[in-house]
Scaffold this active site. Structure first.
Site, PDB file in Angstrom:
ATOM      1  N   HIS A  20       0.826  -1.225   0.000  1.00 32.64           N
ATOM      2  CA  HIS A  20       0.000   0.000   0.000  1.00 32.64           C
ATOM      3  C   HIS A  20       0.852   1.262   0.000  1.00 32.64           C
ATOM      4  O   HIS A  20       0.375   2.328  -0.377  1.00 32.64           O
ATOM      5  CB  HIS A  20      -1.035  -0.022   1.140  1.00 32.64           C
ATOM      6  CG  HIS A  20      -0.546   0.433   2.471  1.00 32.64           C
ATOM      7  ND1 HIS A  20      -0.232  -0.433   3.492  1.00 32.64           N
ATOM      8  CD2 HIS A  20      -0.338   1.682   2.958  1.00 32.64           C
ATOM      9  CE1 HIS A  20       0.145   0.272   4.547  1.00 32.64           C
ATOM     10  NE2 HIS A  20       0.101   1.556   4.247  1.00 32.64           N
ATOM     11  N   ASP A  70      -0.434  -7.440   1.568  1.00 29.44           N
ATOM     12  CA  ASP A  70       0.153  -6.095   1.626  1.00 29.44           C
ATOM     13  C   ASP A  70       1.668  -6.220   1.766  1.00 29.44           C
ATOM     14  O   ASP A  70       2.236  -5.983   2.837  1.00 29.44           O
ATOM     15  CB  ASP A  70      -0.470  -5.310   2.794  1.00 29.44           C
ATOM     16  CG  ASP A  70      -0.153  -3.834   2.732  1.00 29.44           C
ATOM     17  OD1 ASP A  70       0.388  -3.379   1.708  1.00 29.44           O
ATOM     18  OD2 ASP A  70      -0.446  -3.134   3.731  1.00 29.44           O
ATOM     19  N   TYR A 139     -12.002  -6.987  15.192  1.00 24.32           N
ATOM     20  CA  TYR A 139     -12.288  -6.450  13.849  1.00 24.32           C
ATOM     21  C   TYR A 139     -13.419  -7.241  13.199  1.00 24.32           C
ATOM     22  O   TYR A 139     -13.222  -7.908  12.184  1.00 24.32           O
ATOM     23  CB  TYR A 139     -11.015  -6.498  12.990  1.00 24.32           C
ATOM     24  CG  TYR A 139     -10.023  -5.416  13.324  1.00 24.32           C
ATOM     25  CD1 TYR A 139     -10.281  -4.088  13.008  1.00 24.32           C
ATOM     26  CD2 TYR A 139      -8.822  -5.717  13.950  1.00 24.32           C
ATOM     27  CE1 TYR A 139      -9.369  -3.087  13.323  1.00 24.32           C
ATOM     28  CE2 TYR A 139      -7.903  -4.718  14.271  1.00 24.32           C
ATOM     29  CZ  TYR A 139      -8.199  -3.400  13.942  1.00 24.32           C
ATOM     30  OH  TYR A 139      -7.301  -2.407  14.252  1.00 24.32           O
ATOM     31  N   ARG A 140     -14.607  -7.146  13.785  1.00 27.23           N
ATOM     32  CA  ARG A 140     -15.757  -7.905  13.271  1.00 27.23           C
ATOM     33  C   ARG A 140     -16.104  -7.495  11.846  1.00 27.23           C
ATOM     34  O   ARG A 140     -16.683  -8.280  11.099  1.00 27.23           O
ATOM     35  CB  ARG A 140     -16.963  -7.709  14.197  1.00 27.23           C
ATOM     36  CG  ARG A 140     -16.673  -8.207  15.609  1.00 27.23           C
ATOM     37  CD  ARG A 140     -17.931  -8.362  16.443  1.00 27.23           C
ATOM     38  NE  ARG A 140     -17.625  -8.873  17.773  1.00 27.23           N
ATOM     39  CZ  ARG A 140     -17.391 -10.154  18.048  1.00 27.23           C
ATOM     40  NH1 ARG A 140     -17.453 -11.055  17.085  1.00 27.23           N
ATOM     41  NH2 ARG A 140     -17.099 -10.543  19.272  1.00 27.23           N
ATOM     42  N   GLY A 163       2.869   6.406   8.709  1.00 22.44           N
ATOM     43  CA  GLY A 163       4.305   6.627   8.489  1.00 22.44           C
ATOM     44  C   GLY A 163       5.156   5.442   8.907  1.00 22.44           C
ATOM     45  O   GLY A 163       6.324   5.350   8.530  1.00 22.44           O
ATOM     46  N   SER A 165       4.079   2.317   8.288  1.00 22.58           N
ATOM     47  CA  SER A 165       3.743   1.264   7.338  1.00 22.58           C
ATOM     48  C   SER A 165       4.956   0.823   6.534  1.00 22.58           C
ATOM     49  O   SER A 165       5.818   1.633   6.192  1.00 22.58           O
ATOM     50  CB  SER A 165       2.688   1.766   6.354  1.00 22.58           C
ATOM     51  OG  SER A 165       1.458   1.840   7.002  1.00 22.58           O
ATOM     52  N   GLY A 166       4.968  -0.468   6.236  1.00 21.67           N
ATOM     53  CA  GLY A 166       6.066  -1.019   5.434  1.00 21.67           C
ATOM     54  C   GLY A 166       7.245  -1.437   6.272  1.00 21.67           C
ATOM     55  O   GLY A 166       8.053  -2.267   5.861  1.00 21.67           O
TER      56      GLY A 166
END
Ligand code: 4AZ
Length: 214
Positions: A20, A70, A139-140, A163, A165-166
């Site tokens: 992403h 991802d 996380y339904r 920021g 992420s990854g």
């Protein structure tokens, strides 16, 4: 030039990151700069060495972060020389999915609160891993797949944020650090009952090996 995302060195010319992070940049390798061995973003000046990206490989099944897959690879143009500040992290061994890691850390330059800003100094937090069953209960509205791994505190407290992420979810086992997760998504940051969700690298070792063997 602004901070985009984190990443992890997994080979002399290979960085693993989140797919992403590269949305809309698939053909734009020339816009990317990979910095290694940096602790403070203020170390980055016009003359700070960086790596150019030769190739972007996004997982063929990637659609959006909360659907999974991802993961992406960046091939840098020049081999990275390893030092104490820039060195590869071990991939999990196949089947390490069963290991219960108890010493896991998330690192990055991301926000320290939801409406925050990118940090100058690389930050690190200890995060407990959560079972996928418990994560699914948080996380339904989403499917927490077996290719995702969750980490965080029931009461919120500490988490990855924009920021980060990854970048890595790194776990130390028998003195060796393993890349267990890639920071991917979550509802906000450090919200109670909303753990961080990471790409479960164990499930992608074959994909990484296949795509870095070129
Ligand atoms: C983001 O926007 C992001 N709390 C990364 C991680 C998390 C949430 C958002 C997890 O890049």
């Amino acid at each position: 030039m602004k901070h985009l995302c984190g990443g992890s060195i997994v080979g002399k010319q290979w960085i693993v990151t989140a797919a992403h992070c590269l949305e809309g940049l698939e053909g734009a390798t020339t816009l990317l700069r990979v910095y290694a061995g940096i602790v403070n973003q203020s170390e980055i000046h016009r003359n700070t060495p960086f790596f150019r990206v030769q190739e972007i490989i996004i997982h063929e099944k990637y659609e959006m972060a909360n659907h999974g897959y991802d993961i992406a690879l960046l091939k840098v143009e020049v081999p990275i020389n390893y030092t104490t500040l820039q060195k590869p992290i071990c991939l999990p061994s196949k089947g390490d999915g069963k290991i219960t890691y108890t010493n896991c850390w998330v690192t990055g330059w991301g926000y320290t609160k939801e409406r925050g800003k990118v940090q100058d100094t690389l930050q690190k937090i200890f995060v407990p891993l959560i079972t996928n069953e418990d994560c699914q209960m948080s996380y339904r509205e989403h499917k927490i797949t077996n290719k995702m791994i969750c980490a965080g505190y029931e009461e919120g407290k500490k988490d990855a944020c924009k920021g980060d992420s990854g970048g890595p979810l790194s776990c130390q086992q028998n003195g060796i650090w393993h890349l267990v997760g890639i920071t991917s998504w979550g509802e906000g940051c450090a919200r109670p009952g909303r753990p961080g969700v990471y790409t479960k690298v164990d499930e992608y070792v074959d994909w990484i090996l296949k795509n870095t063997s070129t």
